[in-house]
Structure formats: structure tokens, C-alpha cells
Enzyme design. Sequence first.
Site, PDB file in Angstrom:
ATOM      1  N   CYS A 121       0.831  -1.204   0.000  1.00 47.40           N
ATOM      2  CA  CYS A 121       0.000   0.000   0.000  1.00 47.40           C
ATOM      3  C   CYS A 121       0.865   1.252   0.000  1.00 47.40           C
ATOM      4  O   CYS A 121       1.362   1.669   1.047  1.00 47.40           O
ATOM      5  CB  CYS A 121      -0.932   0.000   1.212  1.00 47.40           C
ATOM      6  SG  CYS A 121      -2.000   1.456   1.291  1.00 47.40           S
TER       7      CYS A 121
ATOM      8  N   CYS B 253      -0.669   4.020   2.178  1.00 48.93           N
ATOM      9  CA  CYS B 253      -0.507   3.802   3.617  1.00 48.93           C
ATOM     10  C   CYS B 253       0.925   4.080   4.078  1.00 48.93           C
ATOM     11  O   CYS B 253       1.150   4.707   5.121  1.00 48.93           O
ATOM     12  CB  CYS B 253      -0.859   2.362   3.981  1.00 48.93           C
ATOM     13  SG  CYS B 253      -2.443   1.782   3.376  1.00 48.93           S
ATOM     14  N   ASP B 254       1.901   3.606   3.322  1.00 47.70           N
ATOM     15  CA  ASP B 254       3.288   3.572   3.799  1.00 47.70           C
ATOM     16  C   ASP B 254       4.248   4.488   3.057  1.00 47.70           C
ATOM     17  O   ASP B 254       5.415   4.591   3.438  1.00 47.70           O
ATOM     18  CB  ASP B 254       3.811   2.129   3.717  1.00 47.70           C
ATOM     19  CG  ASP B 254       2.986   1.174   4.553  1.00 47.70           C
ATOM     20  OD1 ASP B 254       2.459   1.604   5.598  1.00 47.70           O
ATOM     21  OD2 ASP B 254       2.852  -0.001   4.171  1.00 47.70           O
TER      22      ASP B 254
END
Length: 303
Positions: free
Chosen positions: A130, A133-134
Site C-alpha cells: 500500500c 498507507c506507507d
Amino acid sequence: MYDLIIIGGGVAGMTAAIYAARSGLSALIIEKAGFGGQAALTAKIENYPSYKEIEGFQLAADIKAQVDALGVESRSADVTGLKKENDIFTVATDSDSYQSKAVIIANGVRRRELGIPGEDKLRGRGVSWCAVCDGGFFRKKKTAVIGAGNSALGDAIYLSNLCEEVYLIFRRDYPTATKSYMDQLEKIDNIRLMPRHIPVEIKGDFVVNALTVKNVDSGEMSDIEVNGVFEAIGLIPDNDLFSELAELDENGYIITDGEMRTKTPGLFAAGDTRQKSLRQIVTACSDGAQAATAAHDFLKIGL
């Protein structure tokens, strides 16, 4: 006892909840992770009607707010079993069990993994599925994205705004993404294309520091110094749990008719989890609406 239990809180599941509530059904959504599914993990959405562009997380949050405003109950739990006895469904989870007269499976899909050395060891330490997300952990660092489709190019484009350099690694001669992604890619200077290469090992003692790739033509191996590896190589369904009540195709997707009905009366499927040719947010909405309408007709009219 609920009229309807919806397994999965992605776009399809939440849309089903909206239609169920508006038709007077008591409904429960069970979601094991975060509401929004794959949509919430998408950096930018540009093909959803009424929005020129919107962040996936924001779209998911807006839909969830609508669900909550309608009074639909939700639980955070992992579904571990589904059975039907005497026309009543029992949905077991890792924390409790719930009963209903109808069920919609909208559990989406999970991300495919590479299965190469270093992947498990460095999961969460530089290996990610992701970018949204990261990606923030890799500001001004070097990263690699594995894949050639829309998801891979979307991740690479997103990371290019954060990272010093992004390597896009894929087996084919050219990416398979749509023209809109390719047009954006051509305008970005810090994405390095590596066609005809495949990843063979992710290296690092405690965090990722290199990715070993192989040239598929020459067989030559080389190491790329990167701090993060983002995998975008496709999605797979996770439907073995439902195989007794729902027919699966050879790839594990649930087979339904046009009304989202499975082979078991009262059991429906919607969204990416079912066999279909197009998996988009707008088709997930359509599936969810149709499944909830079919569930209402089953419960109230006997269709």
C-alpha cells in the site's frame, strides 16, 4: 437476529448497507480491517462520477459516514465461518457469532504476493502492498514498485512525489496500464522503468536495503539499492470459507446471476469477490445496490 448481514465493509458492502437501510431492513456490516477496502488504499480516484478527482480514503470515509447516519450497525471482526440451518444464516467471527435471514458476501480480494526470499522477513520493514498507507516513510528515499498495471503505475506516480527515485519493475516490454496512467508517467522524471525484469530477492538485515532483479532475456542478476519495495501484482479472492454455500469459479471468485444471487437462497455476493469482467468502484456500488435490493425482495416478497 438481523434481516441482513453484510460480510465486508468495502464500497460494495457499504453501498449494500445504504440500500438495505433505506428499504427498511435491519443490517449489520462485519469488516475485519478498515472500511473502504481497496478504494481506501487508492491515492487518487479520477473515474468516479461527480468527482473530477478525490482521494480514495476520503471517498471511503464519506460513504461510511452515510452508512452511520442511516443507523446501520457495524462490527470489527474476522469472519471465520458461515452456515445455514432452517433458513437462518449464522456468521461466526473471531469474537462472536451473529444470525440473519439473508447474507451478502462483499469481502473483496486480497493482494497477491511475490513469494520470494526476504518478503516475509521484511514485511512491514520496507515491504508493503500500500503506497498510500506507507509511502510517507520513504520521503527522499529510493523505492521500487513491482507490477505493470494501473495499480502499479498509480503507486509509482504517488511515490514519485515523495521519493528521490522510484523503479518500476515489470516482466513485459511495456506497462499494461491505461492511457491516462501512461500519459502521467511520461511527465515524471524520477520514475525509472525496468522492463523485462523480475524480482528474485528482497535484501536487508532489519530493513530493506536492496532488491535483486533478473533480466528475463539474459538471465543477468543485479542489485538495486532501495529502501522500500511496493508490490502491485494483482488481487486474489479469499472465498474458501464460503465454498459450501456458494459456487466458485476456477480462480476462486463467487459465481452469481445478474441479481447477485448465489446458488443458496438468501445468499448474495457483490463487488470484487464475485466473477465479473470489470472491477471498479462504480461497479462495486452497482453490485452492492443490486444485492441489497435482491435481498429485500427475497425477504419481503419471497423472490
